[in-house]
Design an enzyme around this catalytic site. Sequence first.
Site, PDB file in Angstrom:
ATOM      1  N   SER A 139       4.786   2.818   7.517  1.00 26.33           N
ATOM      2  CA  SER A 139       4.464   1.609   6.753  1.00 26.33           C
ATOM      3  C   SER A 139       5.577   1.071   5.790  1.00 26.33           C
ATOM      4  O   SER A 139       6.036   1.855   5.341  1.00 26.33           O
ATOM      5  CB  SER A 139       3.146   1.623   5.722  1.00 26.33           C
ATOM      6  OG  SER A 139       2.098   1.759   6.307  1.00 26.33           O
ATOM      7  N   ASP A 165       0.336  -7.700   1.422  1.00 26.72           N
ATOM      8  CA  ASP A 165       0.760  -6.339   1.784  1.00 26.72           C
ATOM      9  C   ASP A 165       1.999  -6.223   1.570  1.00 26.72           C
ATOM     10  O   ASP A 165       2.859  -5.568   2.621  1.00 26.72           O
ATOM     11  CB  ASP A 165       0.172  -5.699   2.937  1.00 26.72           C
ATOM     12  CG  ASP A 165       0.179  -4.107   3.053  1.00 26.72           C
ATOM     13  OD1 ASP A 165       0.250  -3.617   1.912  1.00 26.72           O
ATOM     14  OD2 ASP A 165       0.348  -3.579   4.178  1.00 26.72           O
ATOM     15  N   HIS A 184       0.711  -1.165  -0.035  1.00 22.75           N
ATOM     16  CA  HIS A 184       0.162   0.013   0.073  1.00 22.75           C
ATOM     17  C   HIS A 184       0.780   0.887   0.087  1.00 22.75           C
ATOM     18  O   HIS A 184       0.320   2.250  -0.421  1.00 22.75           O
ATOM     19  CB  HIS A 184      -0.897  -0.024   1.169  1.00 22.75           C
ATOM     20  CG  HIS A 184      -0.311   0.305   2.385  1.00 22.75           C
ATOM     21  ND1 HIS A 184       0.185  -0.786   3.357  1.00 22.75           N
ATOM     22  CD2 HIS A 184      -0.238   1.280   3.331  1.00 22.75           C
ATOM     23  CE1 HIS A 184       0.616  -0.488   4.558  1.00 22.75           C
ATOM     24  NE2 HIS A 184       0.475   1.012   4.390  1.00 22.75           N
TER      25      HIS A 184
END
Length: 440
Positions: free
Chosen positions: A284, A201, A168
């Site tokens: 992230s 992910d 993402h």
Amino acid sequence: MTRMGLRSAVTATWCHAGLCPSDRSWERLPAYFCRAPEESVVSTENEGAGKPEEPAAVPPPAAPPLPPPPKKRRGGLLVGVVAATLIAGGIGGGVGYLVADGDDSDASSTISSDTDPDTAARPPESVAGIAEAALPSVVTIEAGSGAEAGTGTGFVYDEEGHIMTNNHVVAAAAGGGTLTATFSDGESYEAEVVGRAEGYDVAVIRLVDVGDRSLEPLPLGNSDETVVGDATIAIGAPFGLSGTVTTGIISAKDRPVASSDGQGGSSSYMNALQTDASINPGNSGGPLLNADGAVIGVNSAIQSTSNGMGEAGSIGLGFAIPINQAQRVAEDLIETGQPIYPIIGASVESGGTTTTEGARIAESGPDGGDAVTPGGPADEAGLRPGDTITRFGDRLIDSGPTLISQIWTYEPGDRVEITYVRDGEEHTTTITLGERAGDQ
């Protein structure tokens, strides 16, 4: 997303709809509801304070009552799914836009790794020593497409210029957007996407034209060997603040997590490492290190109290993809450019309601097709529509998302014992996992 009650022994969390694995495509599952745990109060106070005049005249105070033992179901604790928010840096309309905006550009400036000559050196095993060694191998990733842009984190995976991060983080640049990686010394390089795995992910990008720069991959640890209470160190760019280092511990292991950006994007699933190290939007894709400075996880999601109405922030519930799984996915992406998923060849409902435990195989599959693929792994194992899977390997299953998270800890070809319920009777069988290449 909708707030739900959490069931994980006596922890609280919230859940949402997920996707089911099949050899055709993912399908949206109906909303998954959890039963809220019963409240229990444990007293920690002793009655009868006061110092006696005669030392031997007063007996010792009674010990406080012990907390009630946890309830057991089918030989183990039932673990609910956490529905977490992906901690992107504002990519694709997701949460966590950059702090630096307009004239506030100084807020996201790169932090230099130069050492103050007047500062005494720190032992290499200290947090400061580990951070000093790791920071030169951690990059701040900026990805954008058109008017959308955001910041995430990645780290050097090998000497060939591959960087591991979250899907993402780079998804906005996958269709032709811009992608750059900036090191702690301020040097920036263009990058290109090597491969993305939406369900896991995980993504791998490659630096373009690094010249004579020497790349030092971060050492990879063994996430299977971590235990609750182990020290953790997270490095990333929360809200664009590059080179941020935070510490904590492993709060839990094997936490089933279904995460999304809260904007209707594809969900991902993991049996996560849970940490209380402070991680925020922009962390992230950054490394979660152990006390030896080795990567044990890839920071991916947080649970927050924003309720989808504003930017999410750390409340001490962060989730990282175990590095053993992330490494396997990264190798597939580098070798073939696409992820490989283990599958059971059956469509499952969400399950986990107040009346049903486990992951129930649907009566029909996507678009009205077969819920159990003819000749597929589930079919050969004897599973049928309507069967409810309650155990997969050594893990109890309470929902479809939990089952997916558990399946994806294995590899295609692995043989796994399954416990399921049919017409009120419990059965066991062994399934040989199939595979699906790609996210479509």
